[in-house]
Scaffold this active site. Structure first.
Site, mmCIF file in Angstrom:
data_model
loop_
_atom_site.group_PDB
_atom_site.id
_atom_site.type_symbol
_atom_site.label_atom_id
_atom_site.label_comp_id
_atom_site.label_asym_id
_atom_site.label_seq_id
_atom_site.Cartn_x
_atom_site.Cartn_y
_atom_site.Cartn_z
ATOM 1 N N CYS A 241 36.914 45.609 127.558
ATOM 2 C CA CYS A 241 38.015 45.822 128.493
ATOM 3 C C CYS A 241 37.570 45.284 129.842
ATOM 4 O O CYS A 241 36.560 45.762 130.389
ATOM 5 C CB CYS A 241 38.344 47.316 128.573
ATOM 6 S SG CYS A 241 39.546 47.749 129.858
ATOM 7 N N SER B 266 40.865 50.533 126.437
ATOM 8 C CA SER B 266 41.914 51.516 126.685
ATOM 9 C C SER B 266 42.944 51.513 125.563
ATOM 10 O O SER B 266 43.595 52.525 125.295
ATOM 11 C CB SER B 266 42.607 51.228 128.016
ATOM 12 O OG SER B 266 43.227 49.948 127.980
ATOM 13 N N CYS C 126 42.137 39.814 130.460
ATOM 14 C CA CYS C 126 42.368 41.113 129.827
ATOM 15 C C CYS C 126 42.251 40.863 128.338
ATOM 16 O O CYS C 126 42.831 39.893 127.821
ATOM 17 C CB CYS C 126 43.748 41.656 130.182
ATOM 18 S SG CYS C 126 44.209 43.151 129.254
ATOM 19 N N THR C 127 41.516 41.713 127.637
ATOM 20 C CA THR C 127 41.298 41.466 126.210
ATOM 21 C C THR C 127 42.581 41.593 125.398
ATOM 22 O O THR C 127 42.636 41.127 124.255
ATOM 23 C CB THR C 127 40.220 42.415 125.644
ATOM 24 O OG1 THR C 127 40.568 43.775 125.947
ATOM 25 C CG2 THR C 127 38.860 42.100 126.254
ATOM 26 N N HIS C 128 43.620 42.206 125.963
ATOM 27 C CA HIS C 128 44.907 42.239 125.274
ATOM 28 C C HIS C 128 45.539 40.848 125.174
ATOM 29 O O HIS C 128 46.241 40.540 124.205
ATOM 30 C CB HIS C 128 45.898 43.152 126.018
ATOM 31 C CG HIS C 128 45.753 44.604 125.720
ATOM 32 N ND1 HIS C 128 44.796 45.389 126.314
ATOM 33 C CD2 HIS C 128 46.446 45.430 124.896
ATOM 34 C CE1 HIS C 128 44.907 46.634 125.875
ATOM 35 N NE2 HIS C 128 45.903 46.678 125.008
#
EC number: 5.1.1.3
Length: 264
Positions: free
Chosen positions: A74, A11, A188-190
């Site tokens: 994601c 995203s 979460c890949t963030h």
């Protein structure tokens, strides 16, 4: 020479953590990184919205870039839409799921935290992972949309408030049994993009794990014996909404080998 790229999808910019791990294993592989900036953030959207949006976008991206493999980098999109994407596209699809199994393997207190978006931490997929791999552990979950925004801000070169990371982690440590948690899954890949800030705000000895290295190994396995260019080419970043905000990411994207920015 096979010049088909590996396509990463998220995203926002969180999937760059997975792209970075993959580039370390496959340094000459061509890459396309697609960010659904028009739909960002996913963590606050309904399951129905994501289930419709993600397969449609990946169909358009596959038609344009003809990738050899797609990585849904994601956790939210993977836990909701992975099966639908695999049904829709005749390509290898690699998903991203919370690294609960490796977290359990290193936890000494048998208490782990799962830190993700609200949409991810409530998924039955996470229930199943916890049941299969953490049956003898206390598993606490906390969803944070704010941490996604902090990671995006950091990649834009903006300063973030250190106190906010501690406040977010209190969402785990403040739960009953939270003081026992010694391992946190960045689901979460963030979040690996701000792991240094999280570690600084966490109690001493708490460790953070994510799935980026395992995903990179999976990609390398699925593409074993395939041809690659002899040298790294120009990586492409594509945004579903290109604006001043996405253009400002150019220096950060270049650090991940993404030298060209396009719009979908």
């Amino acid at each position: 020479m096979d010049t088909r790229p590996i396509l990463f999808f998220d995203s926002g910019v969180g999937g760059l953590s997975v792209l970075g791990a993959t580039r370390a294993l496959l340094p000459t592989a061509p890459f396309v990184y697609a960010a659904d900036s028009a739909g960002f953030p996913y963590g606050t959207k309904s399951e129905a919205e994501i289930a419709v949006r993600v397969p449609a976008l990946l169909g358009r991206l596959a038609e344009r870039y003809r990738p050899r493999l797609i990585v849904i980098a994601c956790n939210t999109a993977s836990t909701i839409a992975l099966a639908d994407v695999r049904a829709a596209l005749d390509l290898p699809i690699v998903g991203t799921v919370p690294a609960i199994k490796p977290a359990v393997a290193i936890s000494r207190t048998r208490a782990i935290g799962v830190l993700g978006t609200d949409a991810t931490v409530r998924q039955p997929y996470v229930d199943d992972l916890a049941q299969r791999f953490a049956g003898d552990c206390l598993v606490l979950r906390h969803g944070s949309a704010e941490l996604v925004r902090l990671a995006e801000a950091k990649l834009h070169g903006k300063a973030t408030d250190p106190a906010r990371y501690g406040a977010i982690l209190q969402g785990l440590f403040g739960q009953p049994g939270g003081a026992r948690v010694d391992t946190i899954v960045n689901a979460c890949t963030h979040f690996p993009l701000v792991v240094d800030e999280l570690a600084a705000a966490a109690p001493a000895g708490v460790r953070f794990v994510d799935g980026s290295a395992g995903i990179a190994r999976r990609i390398a396995h699925l593409t074993a014996n395939q041809q690659w260019p002899d040298a790294p080419g120009q990586g492409i970043a594509v945004f579903t909404r290109r604006d001043a905000d996405s253009n400002a990411l150019a220096p950060a994207l270049a650090r991940f080998g993404l030298d060209r920015i396009e719009s979908l």
